[in-house]
Enzyme design. Structure first.
Site, PDB file in Angstrom:
ATOM      1  CG  ASP A  28      -4.573   5.203  -0.322  1.00  0.00           C
ATOM      2  OD1 ASP A  28      -5.025   4.135   0.158  1.00  0.00           O
ATOM      3  OD2 ASP A  28      -5.178   5.862  -1.186  1.00  0.00           O
ATOM      4  N   GLY A  29      -2.645   2.582  -0.397  1.00  0.00           N
ATOM      5  CA  GLY A  29      -2.323   1.665  -1.484  1.00  0.00           C
ATOM      6  C   GLY A  29      -1.815   0.308  -1.078  1.00  0.00           C
ATOM      7  N   GLY A  31      -3.477  -2.344  -0.031  1.00  0.00           N
ATOM      8  CA  GLY A  31      -4.318  -3.387  -0.610  1.00  0.00           C
ATOM      9  C   GLY A  31      -4.132  -3.517  -2.104  1.00  0.00           C
ATOM     10  CD1 TRP A  33       3.220  -2.484  -3.823  1.00  0.00           C
ATOM     11  CD2 TRP A  33       2.751  -4.226  -2.484  1.00  0.00           C
ATOM     12  NE1 TRP A  33       4.375  -3.207  -3.663  1.00  0.00           N
ATOM     13  CE2 TRP A  33       4.120  -4.278  -2.853  1.00  0.00           C
ATOM     14  CE3 TRP A  33       2.234  -5.208  -1.651  1.00  0.00           C
ATOM     15  CZ2 TRP A  33       4.964  -5.294  -2.407  1.00  0.00           C
ATOM     16  CZ3 TRP A  33       3.076  -6.222  -1.213  1.00  0.00           C
ATOM     17  CH2 TRP A  33       4.420  -6.258  -1.590  1.00  0.00           C
ATOM     18  CG  HIS A  45      -2.878  -3.875   5.576  1.00  0.00           C
ATOM     19  ND1 HIS A  45      -3.045  -2.584   5.115  1.00  0.00           N
ATOM     20  CD2 HIS A  45      -4.089  -4.486   5.430  1.00  0.00           C
ATOM     21  CE1 HIS A  45      -4.299  -2.408   4.716  1.00  0.00           C
ATOM     22  NE2 HIS A  45      -4.946  -3.554   4.894  1.00  0.00           N
ATOM     23  CB  SER A  73      -9.322   6.791   8.776  1.00  0.00           C
ATOM     24  OG  SER A  73     -10.198   5.895   8.114  1.00  0.00           O
ATOM     25  CD  GLU A  75     -13.847   8.365   8.073  1.00  0.00           C
ATOM     26  OE1 GLU A  75     -12.610   8.316   8.209  1.00  0.00           O
ATOM     27  OE2 GLU A  75     -14.541   9.293   8.530  1.00  0.00           O
ATOM     28  CG  LEU A 139      10.906  12.120  13.655  1.00  0.00           C
ATOM     29  CD1 LEU A 139      10.643  13.253  12.673  1.00  0.00           C
ATOM     30  CD2 LEU A 139      11.068  10.793  12.904  1.00  0.00           C
TER      31      LEU A 139
END
Length: 255
Positions: A28-29, A31, A33, A45, A73, A75, A139
């Protein structure tokens, strides 16, 4: 006197055998930033994808088994159309540029989320990433794309309801194992640690079933600045916690 930050810097990472098996991150963050620096949200992004590359490499170097990234997401479709289009382009660019390196580093790629509504080329790229790396044993990198936990749970409930309606499953036989077998994350362990960046303290419809007993770390750092040091800080914080899974602290019954 040492500051809390200085003290945390001196907390050693736990031995590889004691690291969380599965780390999930709400990235998150991007935008915020960018806005704080007078840049466009799309530049945020783009910088966020660069940090994805660094954290995936670092997680592999540490010997983590599973890393799940919440990248888009259900949303997020509410965002401006040009931003959504840019995010789709970033996904295409990431897979086309990085898939060979991921495969060469023995990373297995999985994608969870609803494929409906995605362009045919996006679905083909996601399938290519999964199919190419399916046999890798390092991984496991899971990309949660067009993902929403409530929607995932509804899809799982419908699948089980269809089995019951067809007479292949009795309602009384539905237990947690049956339910987990029809979730997007089937075959994966639950996350031990969920990290959310940018200072927000909510789960935002992410792994609601799977994260029932996860530890949470909420970092004030926006994702484009959440580098290897910040990742290690989150692991160190996790390492200092005692997970009781509804039980009591070790030795508490004898006090």
């Amino acid at each position: 006197m040492a500051t809390p930050e200085a003290t945390l810097d001196k907390v050693p990472l736990r031995r590889a055998a004691a690291l969380p098996r599965h780390v999930a991150i709400i990235m998150d963050g991007n935008g915020r930033w960018a806005t704080a620096r007078g840049l466009t949200r799309t530049e945020g992004h783009r910088k966020g994808v660069e940090m994805v590359r660094r954290i995936v490499r670092h997680a592999g170097d540490l010997g983590l088994e599973y890393l799940t990234l919440f990248s888009f997401s259900t949303e997020n479709w509410r965002r401006p159309a040009d931003e959504v289009s840019y995010l789709m382009g970033l996904l295409r660019f990431f897979i086309r540029r990085d898939l060979a390196e991921l495969h060469g580093n023995n990373v297995r790629v999985r994608v969870v989320g609803d494929r409906n509504g995605l362009g045919g080329d996006i679905r083909a790229l996601l399938d290519e990433a999964q199919n190419l790396t399916a046999g890798n044993t390092g991984l496991t990198l899971t990309i949660a794309f067009n993902y929403g936990a409530r929607q995932e749970i509804l899809r799982a409930a419908r699948r089980l309801a269809e089995e019951v309606a067809a007479g292949r499953l009795a309602p009384a036989d539905i237990d947690s194992k049956q339910f987990e077998a029809v979730l997007d994350t089937v075959g994966m362990p639950d996350p031990d640690l969920v990290i959310r960046t940018s200072g927000e303290q909510r789960v935002s419809n992410f792994l609601l079933w799977q994260a029932a007993y996860a530890e949470f770390v909420f970092s004030p750092v926006c994702w484009p600045d959440f580098d290897e040091t910040e990742f290690d800080r989150a692991l160190a914080e996790f390492g200092g916690r005692e997970r009781r899974f509804g039980g009591v602290e070790a030795g508490a019954l004898h006090r």
